[in-house]
Motif scaffolding. Structure first.
Motif, PDB file in Angstrom:
ATOM      1  N   LEU A  97       5.174  -0.932   0.725  1.00 55.75           N
ATOM      2  CA  LEU A  97       4.919  -2.062  -0.291  1.00 55.75           C
ATOM      3  C   LEU A  97       3.681  -1.259  -1.195  1.00 55.75           C
ATOM      4  CD1 LEU A  97       4.616  -5.293   1.789  1.00 55.75           C
ATOM      5  CD2 LEU A  97       6.509  -4.626   0.288  1.00 55.75           C
ATOM      6  N   ASN A  98       3.467  -2.002  -2.282  1.00 59.68           N
ATOM      7  CA  ASN A  98       2.336  -1.290  -3.405  1.00 59.68           C
ATOM      8  C   ASN A  98       1.027  -1.571  -2.560  1.00 59.68           C
ATOM      9  OD1 ASN A  98       4.749  -1.587  -5.108  1.00 59.68           O
ATOM     10  ND2 ASN A  98       3.689  -2.657  -6.427  1.00 59.68           N
ATOM     11  N   ARG A  99       0.765  -2.626  -1.942  1.00 57.86           N
ATOM     12  CA  ARG A  99      -0.512  -2.573  -1.609  1.00 57.86           C
ATOM     13  C   ARG A  99      -0.886  -1.923  -0.356  1.00 57.86           C
ATOM     14  NH1 ARG A  99       2.424  -7.585  -0.169  1.00 57.86           N
ATOM     15  NH2 ARG A  99       2.558  -7.880   1.956  1.00 57.86           N
ATOM     16  N   GLN A 100      -0.053  -1.082   0.125  1.00 56.18           N
ATOM     17  CA  GLN A 100      -0.120  -0.064   1.164  1.00 56.18           C
ATOM     18  C   GLN A 100      -0.549   1.220   0.646  1.00 56.18           C
ATOM     19  OE1 GLN A 100       3.695  -1.097   2.801  1.00 56.18           O
ATOM     20  NE2 GLN A 100       2.422  -1.395   4.919  1.00 56.18           N
ATOM     21  N   LEU A 101      -0.342   1.439  -0.613  1.00 52.97           N
ATOM     22  CA  LEU A 101      -0.834   2.669  -1.068  1.00 52.97           C
ATOM     23  C   LEU A 101      -2.417   3.040  -1.040  1.00 52.97           C
ATOM     24  CD1 LEU A 101       1.161   2.891  -4.390  1.00 52.97           C
ATOM     25  CD2 LEU A 101       1.275   4.771  -2.509  1.00 52.97           C
ATOM     26  N   LYS A 102      -2.701   4.165  -0.802  1.00 50.13           N
ATOM     27  CA  LYS A 102      -4.062   4.636  -0.480  1.00 50.13           C
ATOM     28  C   LYS A 102      -4.297   5.669  -1.748  1.00 50.13           C
ATOM     29  CE  LYS A 102      -4.364   3.158   4.090  1.00 50.13           C
ATOM     30  NZ  LYS A 102      -3.589   3.535   5.039  1.00 50.13           N
ATOM     31  N   VAL A 103      -5.589   5.958  -2.028  1.00 49.15           N
ATOM     32  CA  VAL A 103      -6.009   7.139  -2.625  1.00 49.15           C
ATOM     33  C   VAL A 103      -5.663   8.371  -1.870  1.00 49.15           C
ATOM     34  CG1 VAL A 103      -7.788   8.434  -3.756  1.00 49.15           C
ATOM     35  CG2 VAL A 103      -7.726   5.818  -4.082  1.00 49.15           C
ATOM     36  N   GLY A 104      -5.038   9.298  -2.369  1.00 44.24           N
ATOM     37  CA  GLY A 104      -4.566  10.432  -2.087  1.00 44.24           C
ATOM     38  C   GLY A 104      -2.811  10.451  -1.394  1.00 44.24           C
ATOM     39  N   ASP A 105      -2.468   9.364  -1.291  1.00 44.24           N
ATOM     40  CA  ASP A 105      -1.068   9.389  -0.991  1.00 44.24           C
ATOM     41  C   ASP A 105      -0.032   9.984  -1.981  1.00 44.24           C
ATOM     42  OD1 ASP A 105      -1.699   7.645   1.288  1.00 44.24           O
ATOM     43  OD2 ASP A 105      -0.930   5.974   0.415  1.00 44.24           O
ATOM     44  N   VAL A 106       0.863  10.760  -1.370  1.00 44.23           N
ATOM     45  CA  VAL A 106       1.830  11.445  -2.073  1.00 44.23           C
ATOM     46  C   VAL A 106       3.097  10.609  -2.005  1.00 44.23           C
ATOM     47  CG1 VAL A 106       3.345  13.485  -2.278  1.00 44.23           C
ATOM     48  CG2 VAL A 106       1.083  13.650  -1.292  1.00 44.23           C
ATOM     49  N   VAL A 107       3.451  10.215  -3.523  1.00 49.12           N
ATOM     50  CA  VAL A 107       4.902   9.297  -3.664  1.00 49.12           C
ATOM     51  C   VAL A 107       5.822  10.044  -4.234  1.00 49.12           C
ATOM     52  CG1 VAL A 107       3.652   7.318  -3.510  1.00 49.12           C
ATOM     53  CG2 VAL A 107       4.089   8.278  -5.808  1.00 49.12           C
ATOM     54  N   ARG A 108       7.068   9.602  -3.890  1.00 49.68           N
ATOM     55  CA  ARG A 108       8.195  10.017  -4.702  1.00 49.68           C
ATOM     56  C   ARG A 108       8.787   9.219  -5.478  1.00 49.68           C
ATOM     57  NH1 ARG A 108      12.875  12.586  -0.997  1.00 49.68           N
ATOM     58  NH2 ARG A 108      12.902  10.633  -0.211  1.00 49.68           N
ATOM     59  N   VAL A 109       9.059   9.712  -6.898  1.00 54.25           N
ATOM     60  CA  VAL A 109       9.577   8.599  -7.948  1.00 54.25           C
ATOM     61  C   VAL A 109      10.908   9.078  -8.480  1.00 54.25           C
ATOM     62  CG1 VAL A 109       9.278   7.359 -10.284  1.00 54.25           C
ATOM     63  CG2 VAL A 109       7.224   8.095  -8.603  1.00 54.25           C
ATOM     64  N   HIS A 110      11.856   8.278  -8.209  1.00 55.43           N
ATOM     65  CA  HIS A 110      13.355   8.887  -8.695  1.00 55.43           C
ATOM     66  C   HIS A 110      13.547   8.591 -10.061  1.00 55.43           C
ATOM     67  CE1 HIS A 110      14.471   9.389  -4.372  1.00 55.43           C
ATOM     68  NE2 HIS A 110      13.977   8.151  -4.146  1.00 55.43           N
ATOM     69  N   LEU A 111      14.399   9.413 -10.874  1.00 55.12           N
ATOM     70  CA  LEU A 111      14.760   9.009 -12.028  1.00 55.12           C
ATOM     71  C   LEU A 111      15.164   7.837 -12.600  1.00 55.12           C
ATOM     72  CD1 LEU A 111      15.313  10.929 -14.937  1.00 55.12           C
ATOM     73  CD2 LEU A 111      17.849  10.925 -14.039  1.00 55.12           C
ATOM     74  N   GLY A 112      14.272   7.343 -13.408  1.00 53.35           N
ATOM     75  CA  GLY A 112      14.547   6.114 -14.045  1.00 53.35           C
ATOM     76  C   GLY A 112      13.645   4.937 -13.335  1.00 53.35           C
ATOM     77  N   GLU A 113      13.124   5.306 -12.351  1.00 56.11           N
ATOM     78  CA  GLU A 113      12.422   4.541 -11.122  1.00 56.11           C
ATOM     79  C   GLU A 113      11.165   4.056 -11.910  1.00 56.11           C
ATOM     80  OE1 GLU A 113      11.404   3.877  -6.707  1.00 56.11           O
ATOM     81  OE2 GLU A 113      11.576   5.866  -7.353  1.00 56.11           O
TER      82      GLU A 113
ATOM     83  N   GLY B 109      -1.135   8.606 -11.287  1.00 56.44           N
ATOM     84  CA  GLY B 109      -1.300   9.501 -10.182  1.00 56.44           C
ATOM     85  C   GLY B 109      -1.233  10.853 -10.875  1.00 56.44           C
ATOM     86  N   THR B 110      -1.080  11.912 -10.089  1.00 51.05           N
ATOM     87  CA  THR B 110      -1.016  13.396 -10.759  1.00 51.05           C
ATOM     88  C   THR B 110       0.274  13.881 -10.323  1.00 51.05           C
ATOM     89  OG1 THR B 110      -3.381  13.539 -10.524  1.00 51.05           O
ATOM     90  CG2 THR B 110      -2.178  15.479 -10.864  1.00 51.05           C
ATOM     91  N   LEU B 111       0.976  14.518 -11.360  1.00 48.71           N
ATOM     92  CA  LEU B 111       2.077  15.251 -10.944  1.00 48.71           C
ATOM     93  C   LEU B 111       1.871  16.302 -10.236  1.00 48.71           C
ATOM     94  CD1 LEU B 111       5.539  14.998 -11.148  1.00 48.71           C
ATOM     95  CD2 LEU B 111       4.861  16.393 -13.378  1.00 48.71           C
ATOM     96  N   ILE B 112       2.467  16.632  -8.991  1.00 49.56           N
ATOM     97  CA  ILE B 112       2.240  17.796  -8.212  1.00 49.56           C
ATOM     98  C   ILE B 112       3.350  18.732  -7.945  1.00 49.56           C
ATOM     99  CG2 ILE B 112       0.295  16.711  -6.981  1.00 49.56           C
ATOM    100  CD1 ILE B 112       2.359  16.272  -4.497  1.00 49.56           C
ATOM    101  N   LEU B 113       4.631  18.231  -8.228  1.00 46.21           N
ATOM    102  CA  LEU B 113       5.881  18.886  -8.274  1.00 46.21           C
ATOM    103  C   LEU B 113       6.825  18.531  -9.295  1.00 46.21           C
ATOM    104  CD1 LEU B 113       7.428  21.320  -6.559  1.00 46.21           C
ATOM    105  CD2 LEU B 113       8.178  19.368  -4.937  1.00 46.21           C
ATOM    106  N   GLY B 114       7.577  19.509 -10.008  1.00 48.18           N
ATOM    107  CA  GLY B 114       8.595  19.081 -10.832  1.00 48.18           C
ATOM    108  C   GLY B 114       7.915  18.781 -12.258  1.00 48.18           C
ATOM    109  N   ALA B 115       8.791  18.168 -13.329  1.00 46.88           N
ATOM    110  CA  ALA B 115       8.286  17.903 -14.596  1.00 46.88           C
ATOM    111  C   ALA B 115       9.011  16.571 -14.898  1.00 46.88           C
ATOM    112  CB  ALA B 115       8.984  18.903 -15.338  1.00 46.88           C
TER     113      ALA B 115
END
Length: 70
Positions: free
Chosen positions: A35-51, A57-63
């Motif tokens: 859940l969103n409210r469980q996110l903390k500063v420094g967490d790494v997340v994955r976002v799928h195309l169109g999501e 945040g800061t993009l760390i891999l990909g474009a």
């Protein structure tokens, strides 16, 4: 009162577009949907195309590009 109603409606519309969860990377490299409210500063997340994603945040891999308009 009319302006207040329209403003409230616009805010409710924006809030309804924020996704309730995101995939967070675990220590072992796997991903778990949280859940969103469980996110903390420094967490790494994955976002799928169109999501939509619920945090800045800061993009760390990909474009990518993002529609910031909600």
């Amino acid at each position: 009162a009319k302006l207040h109603g329209r403003t409230l409606g616009a805010l409710e519309n924006l809030i309804s577009r924020i996704p309730e969860s995101i995939e967070r990377q675990n220590v072992d490299g796997t991903f778990t949907r949280i859940l969103n409210r469980q996110l903390k500063v420094g967490d790494v997340v994955r976002v799928h195309l169109g999501e939509a994603f619920p945090a800045d945040g800061t993009l760390i891999l990909g474009a990518t590009s993002a529609d910031e308009s909600l």
